[in-house]
Design a protein around this motif. Sequence first.
Motif, PDB file in Angstrom:
ATOM      1  N   VAL A   1      47.338  40.092  40.069  1.00 36.34           N
ATOM      2  CA  VAL A   1      46.071  39.900  40.761  1.00 36.34           C
ATOM      3  C   VAL A   1      45.734  41.157  41.544  1.00 36.34           C
ATOM      4  O   VAL A   1      46.595  41.772  42.162  1.00 36.34           O
ATOM      5  N   ALA A   2      44.476  41.522  41.469  1.00 37.12           N
ATOM      6  CA  ALA A   2      43.933  42.628  42.254  1.00 37.12           C
ATOM      7  C   ALA A   2      43.012  41.991  43.283  1.00 37.12           C
ATOM      8  O   ALA A   2      42.078  41.280  42.924  1.00 37.12           O
ATOM      9  N   LEU A   3      43.306  42.209  44.553  1.00 37.39           N
ATOM     10  CA  LEU A   3      42.572  41.536  45.617  1.00 37.39           C
ATOM     11  C   LEU A   3      41.977  42.532  46.595  1.00 37.39           C
ATOM     12  O   LEU A   3      42.442  43.668  46.711  1.00 37.39           O
ATOM     13  N   CYS A   4      40.983  42.069  47.306  1.00 38.93           N
ATOM     14  CA  CYS A   4      40.389  42.837  48.394  1.00 38.93           C
ATOM     15  C   CYS A   4      40.879  42.240  49.712  1.00 38.93           C
ATOM     16  O   CYS A   4      41.334  41.098  49.759  1.00 38.93           O
ATOM     17  N   LEU A   5      40.765  43.022  50.755  1.00 30.36           N
ATOM     18  CA  LEU A   5      41.197  42.602  52.090  1.00 30.36           C
ATOM     19  C   LEU A   5      40.005  42.761  53.023  1.00 30.36           C
ATOM     20  O   LEU A   5      39.442  43.845  53.142  1.00 30.36           O
ATOM     21  N   ASP A   6      39.603  41.637  53.691  1.00 30.73           N
ATOM     22  CA  ASP A   6      38.451  41.744  54.593  1.00 30.73           C
ATOM     23  C   ASP A   6      38.887  42.207  55.980  1.00 30.73           C
ATOM     24  O   ASP A   6      40.085  42.393  56.251  1.00 30.73           O
ATOM     25  N   GLU A   7      37.926  42.394  56.861  1.00 32.85           N
ATOM     26  CA  GLU A   7      38.203  42.918  58.202  1.00 32.85           C
ATOM     27  C   GLU A   7      39.048  41.974  59.052  1.00 32.85           C
ATOM     28  O   GLU A   7      39.641  42.378  60.050  1.00 32.85           O
ATOM     29  N   ASN A   8      39.144  40.694  58.658  1.00 35.75           N
ATOM     30  CA  ASN A   8      39.973  39.725  59.380  1.00 35.75           C
ATOM     31  C   ASN A   8      41.396  39.654  58.831  1.00 35.75           C
ATOM     32  O   ASN A   8      42.197  38.844  59.288  1.00 35.75           O
ATOM     33  N   GLY A   9      41.689  40.459  57.811  1.00 34.30           N
ATOM     34  CA  GLY A   9      43.020  40.448  57.215  1.00 34.30           C
ATOM     35  C   GLY A   9      43.213  39.364  56.165  1.00 34.30           C
ATOM     36  O   GLY A   9      44.336  39.054  55.790  1.00 34.30           O
ATOM     37  N   THR A  10      42.121  38.808  55.666  1.00 36.74           N
ATOM     38  CA  THR A  10      42.175  37.762  54.641  1.00 36.74           C
ATOM     39  C   THR A  10      42.002  38.393  53.264  1.00 36.74           C
ATOM     40  O   THR A  10      41.058  39.155  53.040  1.00 36.74           O
ATOM     41  N   TYR A  11      42.898  38.055  52.349  1.00 34.42           N
ATOM     42  CA  TYR A  11      42.760  38.528  50.974  1.00 34.42           C
ATOM     43  C   TYR A  11      41.741  37.663  50.249  1.00 34.42           C
ATOM     44  O   TYR A  11      41.678  36.450  50.454  1.00 34.42           O
ATOM     45  N   TYR A  12      40.950  38.305  49.385  1.00 31.33           N
ATOM     46  CA  TYR A  12      40.000  37.544  48.587  1.00 31.33           C
ATOM     47  C   TYR A  12      39.883  38.122  47.193  1.00 31.33           C
ATOM     48  O   TYR A  12      40.107  39.302  46.969  1.00 31.33           O
ATOM     49  N   TRP A  13      39.559  37.233  46.278  1.00 27.55           N
ATOM     50  CA  TRP A  13      39.389  37.574  44.868  1.00 27.55           C
ATOM     51  C   TRP A  13      37.988  38.144  44.700  1.00 27.55           C
ATOM     52  O   TRP A  13      37.008  37.452  44.960  1.00 27.55           O
TER      53      TRP A  13
END
Length: 152
Positions: free
Chosen positions: A105-117
């Motif tokens: 899986v390749a994920l992004c990380l938002d400013e709150n530290g949450t990974y998302y697809w």
Amino acid sequence: MKIFSQFKTLITFIVLLSLSLCTKAQHIDLLELRVFKKVVSSADYLAKVKITNVEIFREEDESEKHVYSAEVLATYKGKSHKRLSYEMFVEQGEDIVFNSASIYVALCLDENGTYYWPGTGSEFKPSLVIDAWLTENKSNVEKVSTNVGWCE
């Protein structure tokens, strides 16, 4: 003699068909590897995981948030974790497909530290081509900076 000639023709056809299918499979593998390499430079996090659970939350805008929990088998880019959760926003009622097979899986990380697809094209089944490329390039993958745009 006629049977032998027909047998030779059949064998020749089977050999040519096999070579054609092998060439097609190699082309598909190389195309998948090319997409995988692009994803490596587009995502904040890359890991091989085994999905263990999915929770579904209905949103007010009639979409759904799926929260995936996974056991991390190997981290290639980003902070190492033993367990990981990430979010995916989908249309209401969209099927959840997962099993015990491992995936990349390749994920992004938002400013709150949450990974998302980030979307389609950020999940890959292990293959000989991808596995070999990751083995050869593990130290380089860790250093690849993320291109602006995909994880915004």
